[in-house]
Design an enzyme around this catalytic site. Structure first.
Site, mmCIF file in Angstrom:
data_model
loop_
_atom_site.group_PDB
_atom_site.id
_atom_site.type_symbol
_atom_site.label_atom_id
_atom_site.label_comp_id
_atom_site.label_asym_id
_atom_site.label_seq_id
_atom_site.Cartn_x
_atom_site.Cartn_y
_atom_site.Cartn_z
ATOM 1 N N LYS A 175 0.868 -1.178 0.000
ATOM 2 C CA LYS A 175 0.000 0.000 0.000
ATOM 3 C C LYS A 175 0.901 1.224 0.000
ATOM 4 O O LYS A 175 2.041 1.151 0.449
ATOM 5 C CB LYS A 175 -0.860 0.008 1.273
ATOM 6 C CG LYS A 175 -2.060 0.916 1.215
ATOM 7 C CD LYS A 175 -3.244 0.226 0.583
ATOM 8 C CE LYS A 175 -4.426 1.154 0.447
ATOM 9 N NZ LYS A 175 -5.594 0.486 -0.137
ATOM 10 N N GLY B 268 -25.081 2.718 2.345
ATOM 11 C CA GLY B 268 -24.093 3.355 1.467
ATOM 12 C C GLY B 268 -24.326 2.878 0.043
ATOM 13 O O GLY B 268 -24.026 1.727 -0.302
ATOM 14 N N VAL C 186 -20.054 0.948 -5.307
ATOM 15 C CA VAL C 186 -20.271 -0.480 -5.090
ATOM 16 C C VAL C 186 -21.713 -0.749 -4.673
ATOM 17 O O VAL C 186 -22.376 -1.655 -5.191
ATOM 18 C CB VAL C 186 -19.306 -1.035 -4.013
ATOM 19 C CG1 VAL C 186 -19.523 -2.529 -3.819
ATOM 20 C CG2 VAL C 186 -17.856 -0.768 -4.391
HETATM 21 P P1 NAD Z 1 -18.287 5.577 -2.632
HETATM 22 O O1 NAD Z 1 -17.592 6.732 -2.034
HETATM 23 O O2 NAD Z 1 -18.630 5.574 -4.074
HETATM 24 O O3 NAD Z 1 -19.650 5.298 -1.849
HETATM 25 C C1 NAD Z 1 -19.799 5.411 -0.470
HETATM 26 C C2 NAD Z 1 -21.254 5.825 -0.221
HETATM 27 O O4 NAD Z 1 -21.473 5.797 1.184
HETATM 28 C C3 NAD Z 1 -21.550 7.251 -0.692
HETATM 29 O O5 NAD Z 1 -22.762 7.271 -1.442
HETATM 30 C C4 NAD Z 1 -21.679 8.037 0.618
HETATM 31 O O6 NAD Z 1 -22.609 9.111 0.524
HETATM 32 C C5 NAD Z 1 -22.176 6.961 1.556
HETATM 33 N N1 NAD Z 1 -21.908 7.223 2.962
HETATM 34 C C6 NAD Z 1 -20.829 7.833 3.514
HETATM 35 N N2 NAD Z 1 -20.965 7.864 4.858
HETATM 36 C C7 NAD Z 1 -22.134 7.237 5.147
HETATM 37 C C8 NAD Z 1 -22.809 6.955 6.345
HETATM 38 N N3 NAD Z 1 -22.329 7.311 7.539
HETATM 39 N N4 NAD Z 1 -23.984 6.296 6.258
HETATM 40 C C9 NAD Z 1 -24.511 5.931 5.058
HETATM 41 N N5 NAD Z 1 -23.902 6.193 3.904
HETATM 42 C C10 NAD Z 1 -22.742 6.829 3.938
HETATM 43 O O7 NAD Z 1 -17.393 4.313 -2.262
HETATM 44 P P2 NAD Z 1 -17.394 2.880 -2.963
HETATM 45 O O8 NAD Z 1 -16.350 2.844 -4.005
HETATM 46 O O9 NAD Z 1 -18.793 2.495 -3.281
HETATM 47 O O10 NAD Z 1 -16.864 1.974 -1.761
HETATM 48 C C11 NAD Z 1 -17.695 1.667 -0.650
HETATM 49 C C12 NAD Z 1 -16.905 0.866 0.369
HETATM 50 O O11 NAD Z 1 -16.430 -0.334 -0.236
HETATM 51 C C13 NAD Z 1 -15.668 1.576 0.908
HETATM 52 O O12 NAD Z 1 -15.477 1.226 2.240
HETATM 53 C C14 NAD Z 1 -14.535 1.029 0.047
HETATM 54 O O13 NAD Z 1 -13.311 1.068 0.741
HETATM 55 C C15 NAD Z 1 -14.996 -0.399 -0.148
HETATM 56 N N6 NAD Z 1 -14.478 -1.031 -1.361
HETATM 57 C C16 NAD Z 1 -14.643 -0.445 -2.577
HETATM 58 C C17 NAD Z 1 -14.148 -1.067 -3.729
HETATM 59 C C18 NAD Z 1 -14.324 -0.446 -5.088
HETATM 60 O O14 NAD Z 1 -13.946 -1.089 -6.090
HETATM 61 N N7 NAD Z 1 -14.880 0.739 -5.212
HETATM 62 C C19 NAD Z 1 -13.493 -2.305 -3.630
HETATM 63 C C20 NAD Z 1 -13.348 -2.899 -2.378
HETATM 64 C C21 NAD Z 1 -13.846 -2.239 -1.246
#
Ligand code: NAD
Length: 361
Positions: free
Chosen positions: A87, A187, A191
């Site tokens: 990382k 959320g 994803v």
């Molecule tokens: P993103 O930023 O697109 O979406 C996160 C969503 O959560 C947003 O819509 C935001 O408004 C909402 N949010 C933030 N705080 C919140 C709360 N307290 N309550 C409810 N909703 C809330 O992120 P993402 O890419 O969709 O990733 C989501 C999670 O999955 C993260 O933890 C990320 O680390 C993990 N993840 C993502 C990927 C990827 O490919 N994008 C891969 C593995 C893990």
């Protein structure tokens, strides 16, 4: 994965988590201050995203990169990938401090590692930033599809979570039919939205919550999901709670309230305290799909890019998350240990086994 004490010396911290190498990158001309952590390369080059974040202290940045790189080792190991864990963090405000020169200088530090570390996007970085890094080194994934990259990993990450959910349903109900099951998706970002789509396509009842009201309205209308307030999530009786926003949503308070027999979502580090809350979930009979097992779709996408991207192969590797989750749940049941402890054991065994292979001719 116990955390070291932040007051320890740097070498003690590396020893505690078993890191192979940590590189401090400093370039006053561009303002670059970054740390690259290579945790383990037994299975292959250390792959992990570059996080651009305004850490309050250097110690905080170091602690984050050490913890995240170790979890990448475990994530790739259990996904069956030939990748180690690494990382990088760049210290700064991504909205103000990010420049082409800084990213390209950072790319040169990666280049100097001769392929021992390969990066990708993470919080505060995007495919455009990866393009700048690519101008200095080949050791970067997640570049746009137009540059031969694998594109947005979110649909693949969502597919992996969906497979994890199915594996949990199979464990509890004897079949992996999502139809008619109720799922709370907390959320609905990149994803979360794709997960809602997959769940609704198989006629699950889906509740959604997000701090972004406009997005909640849109996703609710588009997929026929029921919007609920963030505060009421733990009062709803549903089959599955899928945390897809932030980490640490599973803690002593929420476990006491939670009314779902399954937890399976994409958010990283869902358990506030891995050992304590993993055990609490086991004691309460709640099936927890360890986040790093079922959210491996993102890293699988990067891996495919390194192998010469094929959508079909990427989907196959991601569908393997179903079996990986089943193995974890079965070990947890057989050995009466938390699912996270089981996942850690399986990952550590694969690394130890391959280490032996590599030490012999
Ligand atoms: P993103 O930023 O697109 O979406 C996160 C969503 O959560 C947003 O819509 C935001 O408004 C909402 N949010 C933030 N705080 C919140 C709360 N307290 N309550 C409810 N909703 C809330 O992120 P993402 O890419 O969709 O990733 C989501 C999670 O999955 C993260 O933890 C990320 O680390 C993990 N993840 C993502 C990927 C990827 O490919 N994008 C891969 C593995 C893990």
């Amino acid at each position: 994965m116990p955390l070291h004490q932040p007051t320890d010396s740097i070498f003690n911290q590396l020893d505690a988590l078993g890191h192979k190498k940590v590189v401090f990158c400093s370039d006053p001309d561009t303002g670059l201050r970054a740390i690259i952590a290579v945790h383990d390369t037994t299975l292959g080059p250390a792959l992990g995203g570059t996080r651009f974040w305004a850490y309050k202290t250097e110690q905080e940045a170091l602690q984050d990169v050490l913890r995240l790189s170790k979890s990448m080792t475990y994530k790739s190991a259990i996904a069956g990938l030939n990748l180690g864990g690494g990382k990088a963090v760049i210290i700064g405000d991504s909205r103000k401090d990010k420049t082409e020169a800084l990213l390209r200088k950072f790319g040169r530090f990666i280049k100097n590692l001769n392929g021992e570390f390969i990066t990708a996007e993470d919080v505060g970085t995007n495919p455009r930033d990866m393009e700048y890094i690519r101008m200095e080194t080949q050791h970067v994934t997640g570049v746009p599809e137009t540059m031969g990259g694998s594109g947005d990993p979110a649909p693949i990450a969502a597919l992996g979570v969906f497979m994890g959910i199915k594996a949990c349903i199979k464990e509890l109900y004897g079949n992996d039919n999502v139809t008619g099951k109720s799922v709370i998706v907390q959320g609905i970002g990149h994803v979360g939205e794709h997960l809602v789509k997959l769940l609704r396509e198989e006629n699950a009842k889906v509740y959604i919550s997000d701090i972004n009201d406009e997005r909640t309205r849109q996703v609710s209308k588009k997929y026929g999901a029921e919007a609920v307030s963030n505060n009421s999530i733990f009062d709803i009786s549903a089959d599955i709670y899928a945390p897809c926003a932030l980490g640490s949503t599973i803690n002593s308070q929420t476990i006491a309230k939670l009314q779902c027999p399954i937890i399976a979502g994409s958010a990283n580090n869902q358990l506030q305290d891995e050992a304590l809350h993993g055990q609490m979930l086991l004691d309460k009979g709640i099936l927890f799909a360890p986040d790093y097992v079922i959210n491996a779709g993102g890293i699988i996408n990067c891996y495919s890019e390194l192998m010469g991207f094929s959508k079909k192969r990427t989907m196959q590797l991601t569908e393997n998350i179903y079996e990986a989750t089943r193995n974890v749940l079965q070990m947890s049941k057989a050995e009466k240990i938390s699912t996270t402890a089981a996942a850690n054991k399986i990952a550590e065994k694969r690394i130890a086994d391959i280490k032996k292979v590599k030490s012999t001719y």
